[in-house]
Structures are given as structure tokens and as C-alpha cells.
Motif scaffolding. Structure first.
Motif, short mmCIF file in Angstrom:
data_model
loop_
_atom_site.label_atom_id
_atom_site.label_comp_id
_atom_site.label_asym_id
_atom_site.label_seq_id
_atom_site.Cartn_x
_atom_site.Cartn_y
_atom_site.Cartn_z
N TYR A 1 27.43 -19.21 3.67
CA TYR A 1 26.88 -20.72 3.46
C TYR A 1 25.63 -20.93 2.88
O TYR A 1 24.81 -20.20 3.31
CB TYR A 1 27.33 -21.17 4.86
N GLY A 2 25.24 -22.06 2.34
CA GLY A 2 24.26 -22.44 1.65
C GLY A 2 23.21 -22.87 2.74
O GLY A 2 23.47 -23.66 3.51
N LEU A 3 21.78 -22.45 2.40
CA LEU A 3 20.85 -23.19 3.08
C LEU A 3 20.16 -23.91 1.76
O LEU A 3 19.79 -23.53 0.96
CB LEU A 3 19.78 -22.02 3.44
N VAL A 4 20.43 -25.42 2.11
CA VAL A 4 20.14 -26.19 1.01
C VAL A 4 18.83 -26.96 1.27
O VAL A 4 18.60 -27.58 1.97
CB VAL A 4 21.54 -27.17 0.69
N THR A 5 18.07 -27.02 -0.13
CA THR A 5 16.91 -27.74 -0.18
C THR A 5 17.21 -28.59 -1.50
O THR A 5 17.29 -28.37 -2.38
CB THR A 5 15.50 -26.78 -0.20
#
Length: 613
Positions: free
Chosen positions: A270-274
Motif C-alpha cells: 500500500y502506498g505512503l502518499v505525499t
């Protein structure tokens, strides 16, 4: 009997804390190293002991920290600011050059020595000549086994988000005639943990603590975890009541700690999104990627797919409103402030045609003597704001008084303001949080705080040490002046700090004189830098109210000139001088052979005509 038991309990707790405390001693040799964190361009960065990124410092509450810094850069002064740490009793260890210390010059050493009496997520960075965008920044974590959430997670991670420039700060033309509007330099990329494509390994059905720090120089970022909610438990070193969220907005220098629980399945990552806040940017180059995906790694064999990010995500799903956070200790609203400081933010140019930032129409200009040393050597006059200089925006605070700072923004951009050596209550903020909070319409007039007509203050206001002042809006903060020292208050967009958007709070100067003892190596740093360490802002030790010779900014634009007019005048003068120089150069240049022959023919023709007449 009950009182005696309470006293014994407190004594036992104090002894237990002392027994658990340790001395954490580090040696930092600052040198240039080469790095290419975004894979696009290698450049020089400031490293520690030959490595970059800089080391993450981890200590426990109550530890004594000793850091010996040697400046091996060769061509740059330096210092270290321990961002968010109170430095109660050690204000001289805070780090901003020409405020609480002299700069550390190349080839010299300086020792920071302080005790950490707080918990949470902090960071350290350079605070001399705006050098931390050159890579000089890293997390500083203070663990606390007594934190209310300490038993609720298995493991913790600290990550940073930041903007990144391919050019060194000194090579970026910002306060310059070529940039009269003061447009902030556009970053070349955005980093996560000072790199890209980071993978954080996790186990299923497990709760983790994630500490997030924006160590950038300019751009705020949104953050979320793909298909995961989380619980906010700390901001800027202040533990909070648990608050569920799915998206947070992290301005530069702000920190959040969140708890999240992983899913049961390990069939995907799963993405850690910035997402960079594009509202802050005057332009977006085609090469600039605003959104980044890093990953929670559930399964190293599964794919790591970039998240399909909506750049206007805040419009569709507004970020969590930090104003609603309640500190876990439920410190009540500070009542009846006895010192009220009104500061109005504006941006503009001075008569040299260059862009600056202002508090109450005054741009900060550093004094000849660091303000702390003025406070310690001015005797009874240390309570007189005049001795700290006309251009340092200095305010003297009485010991233990409740201070209220009212910030009004006459600028169309937001500003993350940081107070050194304190956190503060945010007791009022306008406009209310919403989709236009960070980007009001150009048609909105500045909204000043009205002390006689405002919404009710929170019962337990949020506390932090960096707060965002909205465009054309206002903020009211309060704190107790319980920490004798010199505390800088400034915008943490490093470009705005460079422009002079800063003030100096001189807190209980007579108490400082009783309690603060400056180590000899700090004075040695001043001698090496050629910086005086006694007297008023002009280094006058005989007449402290005589400020002749103090450092001054450029003069204000003359009355009757608009900003556009002064810029046009400056560029017209430059063009005129350039034209005159070109004519002069052309006139003095030697003639070519063909030009010489033409001149001789003209002279001969003229002579013949004269003879005939």
C-alpha cells in the motif's frame, strides 16, 4: 500525612527519572559530500562524519545531550538549531546564529550541551545563513515510556518529507533585482526520507507508530496511507487526545505522530502518499512531479504500484483540521494576557529594488552583537527594547507573564510560524478551516483579529510550535514566559526568513543574567568569527542607547513611488547605464582596417573640397 506521602512520591519519581537518564555524546565533523537523492542530479550537500543523510538522533526524556561540532566545510559558517526543544536554562544552546550564539567558522569547534526535559518528535538543522536546504537537517526523537500510547504499538518509524533543490542556496537568485516580486524558488523534486521509492516493512494485524516530519524549506505536503485510516497522537512534541484521520497537511517544520494498524492480508502493498501543495508555487515546471508514492511493504514479492493521485485531493477530501486537536494533558486556555504583541505580515521591496518580508513594515536585520549577549551585558537596561536595535523586531517579556501574539496576514500566501524554546496555544484562527483555507481568493481583503468580536476560544486549545497563518487571515497564540532566554519567532519558509520575516522575544532578561553562564568555547567562536559579544546591537558598550553604526536594511521606497514604479526605475537606470557603457566601449574601441580606410577616404575628400573652396 497525605501531603508527606505526596512529597515522597514526587521525590521517588524524580530520583527514578535521574537514575534512568543517560549522557548521549556525539561528535559531528561537518564536511561536504556528494549526493543524488532524486536520481536526477548529483550535488554537494552538508554531511556529518562523511555521510549523508545526517544521522537520526534518538534519546530518552531526561537524557543529557552533548554534541561536539567541528566545522570542516572550509567555506561556510554554521550552527545547529534543536528545533522544538525548550532549552530551559540553556537558551545559549538553541542554535540560531547572531541570536543566541556566534556562527561556527570553518576550522573551529563548538559544543552543545543540554538536557531534554520533554518528549516527542523534533528535528535539528542549520540556523546560519539559510543553509539547511543544502541537506543539513535530520530527525531528533525523544522517547518516553510514560507516553499514554506507549503500549499501543509494536514498532515505530520516523520519516521525513521535504522539497529538494539541485542548486545550492548561494547559487539561487532570490533576493535579487531579477526577482522583484519575491517569487520563491521552485523545488526540483520532493523527497521521502531524503530519497525516493522508500519501502517500510510491516507485518499484518499489527499497530505501528509513524512519526512524520516536514524538513523542507518551502512547500507543505499532504500525506495519507492508501486504504488505511490512522489516529493522530502527537503534534510538534505535544501529545493529543486520539483523533481519527485519513489525510493530514504538514507545513514545513511541522511534525505528526500517528498510529495505524495493518490489514490481515499480505497479498499486496500500500502506498505512503505525499502531495506537494501546488498553491504555494508560482509555477509548475513540466519536469516537476508533485506527488510521490512510497510503500508499506506487506509482501516483498508483490508489486509496488504508484498510487493514482488526485492533485486537488484537499478539495474532494479536506485534510484534518489541526485546530480541533485537544492536548492530552488538557492544559486550559491561558486567560488575561498581560503582554499583547500585534504583528502584521507583508511583503514588498525596498529602495534597492529587491524583495523583502516585513513585520509591521520592518524587515529583520541581524544585530552586530547576538541578542542574547546584549541581554547578558546590558545590566538594568536589558529590559529596554531599544538596546536590541531598531531592526530586530525585539520585544521584552516579563518573567511568567501570559503573552498573546496576534498575527495578521496582509499577504496572499500562507506562512508557517515557529516560536523557538516554547510551544504555544492556538486560541483563534480565521478564516475557519475549509477548502479555501490555504488559498483565499485574490479579491479577499486582509482580515484583522477583533478582540471585541470573535468566536469563542477553545477550552483546551491546541498547542504546537509551528502554526500556519492563512492568506489574508489571522492567528492568535498564547504562551507563558516561563523560559528566560532569547527566542526567535519567524516564518519557517526559509526563503521568507532570508527576507527578514522574523522577530526576537527577549524573555526575562534580568533572570537570564542571574542564571545563564556562557561557556568559554562560545566566546571563542565569537572571536574566531570577529563578532563582538558585549554591548548593544551596535556593539556599543559605553552608551547602550547609542545605536550609531548598527546594521541597517535598505531604505523604504520613497513616498509616492509604487512597488512597480521603483522596480521600473531601478531597471531603467540599469538599462541606461548599460547603454552608456556600450556607447563608451564602442567609442573607445580601435577601428578595424576597413573602418580606418573609410575614415581616411572621408578625410581626403574633405581636404580636397576645402582646397577647391
Amino acid at each position: 500525612m497525605a501531603v508527606r506521602i505526596t512529597q515522597l512520591t514526587l521525590l521517588f519519581a524524580l530520583l527514578l527519572t535521574i537514575c534512568r537518564a543517560a549522557v548521549v555524546e556525539k561528535y559531528f565533523n561537518l564536511t561536504w559530500v556528494m549526493a543524488n537523492p532524486d536520481g536526477l542530479q548529483e550535488r554537494k550537500v552538508i554531511g556529518v562524519n562523511g555521510t549523508w543523510p545526517l544521522p537520526v538522533l534518538e534519546v530518552n526524556k531526561g537524557d543529557r545531550v552533548i554534541v561536539h561540532v567541528y566545522n570542516g566545510l572550509g567555506d561556510k559558517d554554521t550552527s545547529v538549531h534543536w528545533h522544538g526543544l525548550f532549552q530551559n536554562g540553556t537558551t545559549h544552546m538553541d542554535g540560531p546564529s547572531r541570536v543566541t550564539q556566534c556562527p561556527i567558522t570553518p576550522g573551529t569547534s563548538f559544543t552543545y550541551d543540554f538536557t531534554v526535559d520533554q518528549s516527542g518528535t523534533y528535528w535539528y538543522h542549520c540556523h546560519t545563513d539559510y543553509c539547511y536546504p543544502d541537506g543539513y537537517r535530520a530527525p531528533f526523537i525523544v522517547h518516553d515510556s510514560d507516553a499514554w500510547f506507549a503500549d499501543q504499538y509494536k514498532e515505530e518509524f520516523a520519516v521525513t518529507v521535504s522539497d529538494w533543490y539541485h542548486n545550492m542556496v548561494e547559487d539561487i537568485r532570490f533576493i535579487d533585482l531579477a526577482n522583484p516580486t519575491g517569487a520563491e524558488p521552485i523545488p526540483d523534486s520532493f523527497l521521502f526520507n531524503d530519497t525516493m521509492n522508500t519501502k517500510v516493512s510491516v507485518q499484518p494485524n499489527t499497530t505501528y507508530l509513524l512519526r512524520i516530519i516536514n524538513t523542507g524549506a518551502f512547500v507543505a505536503q499532504y500525506f495519507y496511507i492508501e486504504d488505511h485510516n490512522f489516529t493522530i497522537v502527537e503534534v510538534d512534541g505535544v501529545f493529543t487526545e486520539p483523533e481519527e484521520a485519513s489525510l493530514i497537511y504538514i507545513a514545513v517544520a511541522q511534525r505528526y505522530s500517528i498510529l495505524f494498524t495493518t490489514k490481515a492480508s499480505t497479498d499486496r502493498n500500500y502506498g505512503l502518499v505525499t502531495i506537494a501543495d501546488q498553491v504555494l508555487l508560482d509555477g509548475i515546471p513540466d519536469t516537476l512531479v508533485l506527488n510521490q508514492t512510497n510503500w508499506l511493504q506487506y509482501n516483498p514479492s508483490a508489486s509496488f504500484d504508484p498510487v493514482n493521485v488526485t492533485l486537488n485531493i484537499a478539495d474532494e477530501n479536506p485534510a484534518f483540521d489541526d485546530y480541533s486537536l485537544v492536548p492530552y494533558d488538557k492544559e486550559p486556555l491561558l486567560e488575561n494576557p498581560t503582554k499583547i504583541i500585534n504583528l502584521t505580515v507583508s511583503m514588498g521591496i525596498l529602495d534597492n529594488g529587491k524583495p523583502y518580508a516585513f513585520f509591521n513594515d520592518q524587515t529583520y536585520t541581524h544585530p552586530k552583537v547576538p541578542s542574547l549577549y546584549t541581554a547578558l551585558t546590558a545590566g538594568e537596561l536589558a529590559t529596554n527594547e531599544a538596546v536590541y536595535g531598531e531592526y530586530t523586531n525585539s520585544f521584552v517579556l516579563n518573567h511568567l507573564e501570559v503573552v498573546e501574539v496576534v498575527l495578521t496576514n496582509n499577504d496572499g500566501g500562507s506562512h508557517p510560524f515557529h516560536l523557538h524554546q516554547h510551544n504555544f496555544q492556538v486560541v483563534s484562527r480565521y478564516p475557519p478551516y475549509g477548502e479555501d483555507f490555504y488559498s483565499l481568493s485574490d479579491n479577499v481583503d486582509p482580515q484583522a483579529f477583533d478582540p471585541n468580536n470573535h468566536t469563542a476560544f477553545p477550552e483546551y486549545p491546541m498547542r504546537r510550535d509551528v502554526v500556519v497563518l492563512p492568506p489574508m487571515g489571522n492567528i492568535v497564540i498564547r504562551f507563558v514566559a516561563d523560559n528566560p532566554g532569547v527566542a526567535l519567532f519567524h516564518c519557517h519558509i526559509d526563503w521568507h526568513m532570508q527576507q527578514g520575516l522574523a522577530a526576537t522575544f527577549i524573555e526575562a532578561p534580568l533572570e537570564m543574567q542571574k542564571k545563564i553562564k556562557i561557556p568559554e568555547d562560545h566566546f571563542a567562536a565569537c572571536r574566531a568569527a570577529g563578532v563582538p559579544y558585549a554591548g548593544n546591537a551596535a556593539a556599543n558598550t559605553k552608551d547602550l542607547l547609542d545605536l550609531s553604526g548598527q546594521n541597517k536594511p535598505a531604505k523604504p521606497v520613497p513616498a509616492g513611488f509604487t512597488a512597480r514604479g521603483i522596480v521600473a526605475l531601478v531597471f531603467s537606470c540599469i538599462a541606461a547605464f548599460a547603454g552608456l557603457a556600450a556607447i563608451t566601449w564602442y567609442g573607445m574601441a580601435p577601428l578595424s582596417a576597413s573602418e580606418q580606410e573609410a575614415v581616411e577616404r572621408k578625410v581626403a575628400s574633405t581636404n580636397v573640397q576645402t582646397a577647391e573652396e
